[in-house]
Structure formats: structure tokens, C-alpha cells
Scaffold this active site. Structure first.
Site, PDB file in Angstrom:
ATOM      1  NE  ARG A 163     -40.090   0.348 -64.278  1.00  0.00           N
ATOM      2  CZ  ARG A 163     -38.691   0.352 -64.896  1.00  0.00           C
ATOM      3  NH1 ARG A 163     -37.797  -0.489 -64.737  1.00  0.00           N
ATOM      4  NH2 ARG A 163     -38.368   1.690 -65.393  1.00  0.00           N
ATOM      5  CB  CYS A 164     -47.463  -0.728 -61.415  1.00  0.00           C
ATOM      6  SG  CYS A 164     -48.342  -1.868 -60.128  1.00  0.00           S
ATOM      7  CD  GLN A 178     -38.055  -2.465 -53.957  1.00  0.00           C
ATOM      8  OE1 GLN A 178     -38.387  -3.536 -54.277  1.00  0.00           O
ATOM      9  NE2 GLN A 178     -38.891  -1.396 -54.435  1.00  0.00           N
ATOM     10  CD  GLU A 214     -43.112   1.776 -60.545  1.00  0.00           C
ATOM     11  OE1 GLU A 214     -42.760   1.097 -60.951  1.00  0.00           O
ATOM     12  OE2 GLU A 214     -42.505   2.300 -59.253  1.00  0.00           O
TER      13      GLU A 214
END
EC number: 1.2.5.3
Length: 809
Positions: free
Chosen positions: A387-388, A240, A763
Site C-alpha cells: 500500500r505504498c 498484479q 497508497e
């Protein structure tokens, strides 16, 4: 006689043709994905390539007495078996984590969690490697296991990290116990304690956000290829943050960065799981250097779920002080954070608990105090931003559950309690009590729109009627209304307070216009499904007046892309999107000079109109961007260098703060514990909307993951540290059958400091969705005085709640 005339398209028609910001442009990358023509790491095939696989520990905590690799080495097709003893002479047996800890590449003398890497087998193919790992004999001496973070901090708890037992001062101060990692505090403790001491109402609860795991379709993997002649290493991987990986590999291996070429091809999802460095990457690199051939490592699903970076495992004691009429005066929160065997959190260096200090949420309160204690246990390491944005999910869960429990104690509607305590639009920019400066927002507007759309007051009336029917024995179904109003913090981040391994968290864009007017843009981020090839092109299309179809976006190649910090935590649009706009404006400024020269006017006499510069008051005199591109290479003005290109490294002045109002209506059968989501409404405000269709897709995906986390996902351990649920048979992934229907909506409050006003959205649905589901479940049982019900809310656990309440006959 036929006279043909050409009608010049209007500005609106030209703007529509560009497919710029605000357009529901179809994702261009989906053409190759839907045809099965994506290029992933496992598609990389090189001459002479070997395959690596790990021998993993069956124990969660044990001393390694001996490792016998002789039988494995004797197996035909095996080229090497690496252990910590082989890595020590190279000083590669430990690697730095993004949190400033050190992590064993291969277990050195003892193992600290089940499935920890013990040896790395390199063979001609993955099948021989799998056979060889069964032949490696490891003699273990089991040690006491700690999986409970509270027990890990007891005075007589066994020592886990013997490698740092004498290091009682960490990056964030003194360690007060040998299993303690850090103590991090922020806020006005004295003022907060004083407020609580005289408060009319104090609401206190302990909320556990259980351990979960990102589950990308593609697991972590890499291919390392060392060219011994050139002394250059090429590393393909599911990264990533490719540039960060290059820096880490350089720090570990001693190779200079210009000799390391990192390539992140198409990636099948990340969700924070692919930010950090793993043992597989290092071992593949070492094996390639030693053997002189390419080495591929691909983890299986069990390895991914049980050994790569987890998320959450936060135990949050949360208190709110308030007046009897519901005015919140202060918040106090203490967190015990289970980081596993190594502190491998992917947080900015200055924030060991991430942005947990956003925990005051969307509410105006004078004072607050937060304290976080990190602790080692015999679990896999991690703490990624699943996802945050760096612990924001935990922070929002804490405040949104606390709002609900306070409302119950006050016997007040929780929607009214939120509205009473909202930060008001005129208060922005708003300095929160724990240090963040919120950029913009209109919380009352968003809340009112959401409440009106779902028919909130009618729902409460329906719920009241169902509760009475339940008490009369007329139904076995109860109804819950979940609310979540969240403020997120994304866009890490400003160099003044955000870095990873000392590298400031700016991001970058390089844009070049070719003579014929087409564009190539290279970015420091890396998409894993976010649609960057589509949305970055839309930003450039709007800024430069060049059709998005004529713009190509490249990411993931450290030899061609400018240095960037990657994609996670909804940072791509707030940072790289801003860099894209600024770089485009540099180009536009130069193009204006060329247009002025060609039109024989001063620059100030020109105005921009969609895709051209025209003379003010003389709209028929203009030069399009494509004409200016050609001129920039073939007939530039005197003393102006040819070409149209620019690069920008964007250091944001502040974070961005998207927000939203979510409502969940849920029906639960108390006899079976089965919960059904009747309706889920999600209103998001992400500032300027670049591509509404991609935003909707992001919201759908985030809500589906939120549903999974709240309603079933959990990585569990037994007392001996055995992982319970390291496969999709046990770890809940919702299919289309279980997934609710999502209803999306929005308001638009642009960020005042961002070049295009965008805030980020990827997110948000997860951050807001998890507490919304949990609040719906808790709200359903509230009239039965159930107290706080911990996640996950699967049918078995909810059946147990009914059993404990005596509801079953």
C-alpha cells in the site's frame, strides 16, 4: 393542432449523462462481486486438473542432508513429488527476482527461512496432497540462525547465502560483508556533513518500521495448463502485473512469450503481495509441463503470511540539522534494510531501496544525504510496496517522526515547524535535494484547511488542560494529537529511471469504438479492487463524449491487452490513465477529420462540445461522436482508413506527487494501554479527481490498513527464526468494531505534466496514516518524557511504556 418540439439537451445535461470524470459513478464491477459472481483463480476448473502443495521447512536455517519422497509417491492419488534435484536438470531450481537476485524455487541443499519450500507434491486433489506432504521425510542439520539484521552484519556472523558467497560485487556495487546485499547512497554527503558540523541544533533518532504483511482476502494462487500438442502454456493467476509474469516465466522456462498466455481474472486484493513471482507459480508450470495436465496451486493463510513477500523491516537512523528558531538546514539518514533470505523487493531496477529518497518530504531544505544497506537474514524474502510506492511509507514515516522529535527538542509546536519549512507554491516545480522534481503543490493551503477544520488550537488547549489534570491525579487518560503532512511519489515511471528486469515502466491503453458508438478498451494494468472498470470508462467518457455505460474495460489477458507493467504503487492513473486519455485524443483527432468532411468545413472551423463537434458560431450544425463512429466504418472521407481506434504506450515525463494533511486525536488509558481514536481527519490532494466516491473508498481502505500497521500488526520471529503470528489469531486485522470513523477532505492541485492532471491516491492514506497514528501516540506521552515509542502501538506495548515510566500504582 398540437405542435411538438424537441428541446436539445444543454451541454451540462449531456455532460451529466456521460457520467465522466468528476462524477460519483457507482462501481460497475460491484454488481458481480456483491452477487458472488466474480471469477477468481480458484474458480478455474479444467478436465484432469491436479493439485499441488508444498513440503515446507520447520527450520529457519539448516542443511538438507536427505529427502525421502518414496512414501509420498506410493500414496494412491499422488502423481509426482518434485525436489530441487528434479528441477536442476531443467535449470529451473532458481528463479530471478525483480530486484536482480536469484531465489531458490525449491530449497537446494539448505533452507534459509522457516516454511521455505522444500518439495512440491502433485496429487488428484488438495486433500491427498496434504496427506502426502506429511509422508515426505527430510533430514535437517540445524545451522546458526540470524534474525537480527545488525547481528547479520557482524564480522563473525554465519554465512547465509552460500550460492553467492564468491559474488562480492552486486548490481549496485561492492558487497562489504557476506550477508550484505547492497550499499546505496544518494545526495551531497560532503555538503550535508558540513552543514551538520556547524548546525545550532541536531536532532537524531532511530526509527524502526517493523515487519508487516499485506493481507489480501484472496491468497496467492495459480493454475498452469500446458498444451503439449501446440507447445503453449496457459497460466491463470493472482497477478498484479500479468505481462511481467509472462516475461519472467519465459525467462525461466525458455518458452517464447507468444507461446505463453497469462490470464489474471478477478483478484481479491493485492497490496503489493501479488507483484512478484513465487515458487508455487514455477512448480505448477513445471508439473504441468512434466505431467501434461493442468495443475492448480492455492496457498493457505499461514503460507501467505509466513512465506510470500513481506513489507518494511527498515531501521532508520534519522537526523535533522536546524537553527534554534526551527529552520531545517539538512537531513541525514542511514537505513539498515532487512531483506530476508533473498532480495525479492519489487522495486525498479535502478532503485534498490525504492523511492526512499523522497525522505525529505514536504520540506524545503538545501542539502541531504541518504545511505541504505541491504542485508540478508533468516526470514522470508520480499520488501514489497505494501500500500505504498516503493518504500515511500518508510520515507514518510522517517521524516514525519523526525519533525516531531525536532519540534520537541526545540520546544516548538510541530504544526508551526512544518509550516515554517514547507516548500512554497511558487517554488514548484521543486527540485528536492535527493533528486526528485516535485510537480505541483500548495502545502500551506492544505495545512491551513486541515487545522481550521479540526480546530487545532482548541485541541492543543484541551490537551494542555488534560495534562495538568493528569499531573494532579484527576484522570488516568492522556491525549495525543498526531499530525502527518506527507508528499508521496507515484506513477512509476519514466523510462529514464524506472524499469523492471530491463523493461521500461510505461503503461498502455488500446481503445476501439464500434460502428454503433460503443467502446471496448484494453489496458496493461490489472485491478485488484481499485475500480478500474469504472474509472477508466469515465476518462474515456469525458474525452470522447460517449456514455460510460457504453464503455467496456478489459484487463489481465496478455493475449489481448497491450503490454503493460501492471497495477501497484498508485501507478494506474498516472500511467495507464494517461495512456487512456492520449489514445482517446488520437481517436478524437481522427473523428474531427470525419466531422469536417461531413459538415463540409475545415477542421479548424470545428469546436468540441461534450459529445460532438459543432461548427463555430453555428451550434445547430454538429455531428455527435456516435454519428462519427458510424460514418468512420461506412462512409469515411477519401484517403482516410475506416474505423476509430488507437493505442498508446505512455512513458511519463516525471512522477506525480500527491500530498495530504492528516490529523489524529487519540485518548490513551495509561493503566491498560488501550488507545482510542477519537477523530481522524484526512485531507488528500490527488490532483484531478476522476471519481470522488471511489477516492473516498480508497482513502477509507488505506487508513484502515494504516491503523492496523501502526496499532498492532507485526510479523515477529523468535531467536530461532520461528514465525510468531502466522495466522489471523495473532496478526491484527481490524474489524468494523475496532476501525475508527474516517473523515475525508481534499484540495485539488492538478499535475501540470499529466494529460488529465491526475496524480493517484490509492497508497496515500496508508503512507500518511501510519505516521499520523504513531505521532498521536508519541505526542500523548511526550509531556512525560517518554522518548520515541516504536511501533506497533498495541495495548501491551503501551502498558509497558507506562510501566517503564512508573505510571502504574
Amino acid at each position: 393542432m398540437n405542435i411538438q418540439t424537441t428541446v436539445e439537451p444543454t451541454s451540462a445535461e449531456r455532460a451529466e449523462k456521460l457520467q465522466g470524470m468528476g462524477c460519483k459513478r457507482k462501481r460497475v464491477e460491484d454488481i458481480r462481486f456483491t452477487q458472488g459472481k466474480g471469477n477468481y483463480v480458484d474458480d478455474v476448473k479444467l478436465p484432469g486438473m491436479l493439485f499441488g502443495d508444498f513440503v515446507r521447512s520447520s527450520h529457519a536455517h539448516a542443511r538438507i542432508k536427505s529427502i525421502d519422497t518414496s512414501k509420498a509417491k506410493a500414496l494412491p492419488g499422488v502423481f509426482a513429488v518434485l525436489t530441487a534435484a528434479d528441477l536442476k536438470p531443467l535449470n529451473l531450481h532458481y528463479m530471478p527476482t525483480l530486484a536482480g537476485d536469484v531465489q531458490a524455487v525449491l530449497a537446494d541443499e539448505k533452507v534459509l527461512f522457516q516454511n521455505q519450500e522444500v518439495a512440491f507434491v502433485v496429487a488428484k486433489d488438495r486433500y491427498v496432497a496434504a496427506d502426502a506432504i506429511e509422508l515426505v521425510e527430510v533430514d535437517y542439520e540445524p545451522l546458526p540462525v540470524l534474525v537480527d539484521p545488525f547481528k547479520a552484519m557482524e564480522p563473525d556472523a554465519p554465512l547465509l547465502r552460500e550460492d553467492i558467497k564468491d559474488k562480492m560485487t552486486g548490481a549496485h556495487g561492492a558487497r562489504k560483508h557476506h550477508n550484505h546485499i547492497f550499499r546505496w547512497e544518494i545526495g551531497d554527503k560532503e555538503g550535508t556533513d558540513a552543514t551538520f558540523a556547524k548546525a545550532e541544533v541536531v536532532s537524531k533518532d532511530m526509527f524502526t518500521y517493523h515487519r508487516v504483511h499485506p493481507s489480501p482476502l484472496e491468497t496467492c494462487q495459480c493454475v498452469a495448463s500446458m498444451d503439449k500438442i501446440k507447445g503453449e502454456l496457459t497460466l491463470w493467476g493472482t497477478f498484479q502485473a500479468p505481462h511481467v509474469i509472462r516475461t519472467v516465466v519465459s525467462l525461466i522456462s525458455g518458452l517464447p512469450e507468444h507461446k505463453i498466455h497469462v490470464i489474471a481474472p478477478d483478484i481479491g486484493g493485492g497490496f503489493g503481495n501479488k507483484v512478484g513471482a513465487y515458487s508455487g507459480y514455477v512448480c505448477a508450470v513445471v508439473a504441468s509441463i512434466v505431467l501434461g495436465v493442468p495443475v492448480k496451486w492455492v496457498e493457505d493463510r499461514m503460507e501467505n503470511l509466513s512465506t510470500t513477500s513481506f513489507a518494511r523491516d527498515y531501521h532508520m537512523t534519522t537526523e535533522l540539522a536546524a537553527t534554534k528558531d526551527g529552520k531545517i538546514l539538512a537531513m541525514r539518514c542511514h537505513v539498515l534494510a532487512d531483506h530476508g533470505a533473498f532480495d525479492a523487493c519489487a522495486d525498479p531496477s535502478k532503485w534498490p531501496a525504492g523511492f526512499m529518497n523522497i525522505c525529505t518530504g514536504s520540506y524545503d531544505m538545501p542539502v541531504a544525504h541518504l545511505a541504505v544497506d541491504g542485508v540478508y537474514t533468516n526470514k522470508a524474502s520480499g520488501g514489497v510496496a505494501y500500500r505504498c510506492s516503493f518504500r515511500v511509507t518508510e520515507a514518510v514515516y522517517a521524516i514525519e517522526r523526525a519533525i516531531e522529535t525536532l519540534a520537541q527538542r526545540l520546544e516548538m509546536d510541530s504544526a508551526d515547524l512544518r509550516i515554517k519549512n514547507f516548500i512554497q507554491p511558487e517554488q514548484f516545480p521543486y527540485m528536492a535535494p535527493l533528486g526528485w522534481e516535485y510537480d505541483s503543490g500548495n502545502y500551506p493551503l492544505a495545512m491551513k484547511k486541515a487545522m481550521d477544520t479540526v480546530g487545532y488550537h482548541q485541541l492543543r488547549a484541551e490537551q494542555k488542560a488534560k495534562q495538568e489534570a493528569f499531573k494532579r491525579g484527576e484522570t488516568r487518560e492522556i491525549m495525543g494529537i498526531g499530525i502527518s503532512f506527507f508528499t508521496e511519489i507515484v506513477g512509476a515511471g519514466p523510462s529514464k529511471n524506472c524499469d523492471i528486469l530491463g523493461v521500461s515502466m510505461f503503461d498502455s491503453a488500446e481503445i476501439r469504438i464500434h460502428p454503433t458508438g460503443s467502446v471496448i478498451a484494453r489496458m496493461g494494468t490489472k485491478s485488484q479492487g481499485q475500480g478500474h472498470e469504472t474509472t477508466y470508462a469515465q476518462i474515456i467518457a469525458t474525452e470522447l463524449g460517449i456514455p460510460a455505460d457504453d464503455i467496456m474495460i478489459e484487463e489481465g489477458n496478455t493475449d489481448t491487452a497491450p503490454y503493460g507493467l501492471g497495477t501497484y504503487g498508485s501507478r494506474s492513473t498516472p500511467t495507464a490513465g494517461a495512456a487512456t486519455a492520449v489514445a482517446a485524443r488520437k481517436i478524437k483527432a481522427k473523428a474531427q477529420m470525419i466531422a469536417a468532411h461531413m459538415l463540409e468545413v475545415h477542421e479548424g472551423d470545428l469546436e468540441w462540445d461534450v459529445d460532438r463537434f459543432r461548427v463555430k458560431g453555428l451550434p445547430e450544425k454538429f455531428k455527435t461522436m456516435k454519428e462519427l463512429a458510424w460514418a468512420s466504418y461506412n462512409s469515411p472521407p477519401p484517403n482516410l482508413e475506416p474505423g476509430l481506434e488507437a493505442v498508446n504506450y505512455y512513458d511519463p515525463p516525471n512522477m506525480t506527487y500527491p500530498f495530504g494533511a492528516y490529523f489524529c486525536i487519540m485518548d490513551i488509558d495509561v493503566d491498560t494501554g488501550v488507545a482510542k481514536t477519537r477523530r481522524f481527519y484526512a485531507l488528500d490532494d490527488c490532483g484531478t479527481r476522476i471519481n470522488p466516491m471511489i477516492i473516498e473508498g480508497q482513502v477509507h481502505g488505506g487508513l484502515t490498513e494504516a491503523f492496523a500497521v501502526a496499532m498492532g500488526q507485526e510479523i515477529r520471529y523468535d531467536e530461532q527464526g520461528n514465525v510468531l503470528g502466522a495466522s489471523f489469531m495473532d496478526f491484527f486485522l481490524p474489524t468494523a468494531v475496532e476501525t475508527p470513523k474516517w473523515e475525508t477532505d481534499y484540495t485539488v492541485t492538478p499535475s501540470p505534466h499529466h494529460p488529465i492532471g491526475a496524480k493517484g491516491v490509492g497508497e496515500s492514506p496508508h503512507v500518511g496514516g501510519v505516521p499520523c497514528f504513531s505521532n498521536a501516540v508519541n505526542d500523548a506521552y511526550a509531556f512525560l518524557n517518554a522518548g520515541h515509542i516504536q511501533m506497533p502501538h498495541d495495548a501491551w506495548r503501551l502498558w509497558k511504556v507506562g510501566e517503564q515510566l512508573g505510571l502504574h500504582v
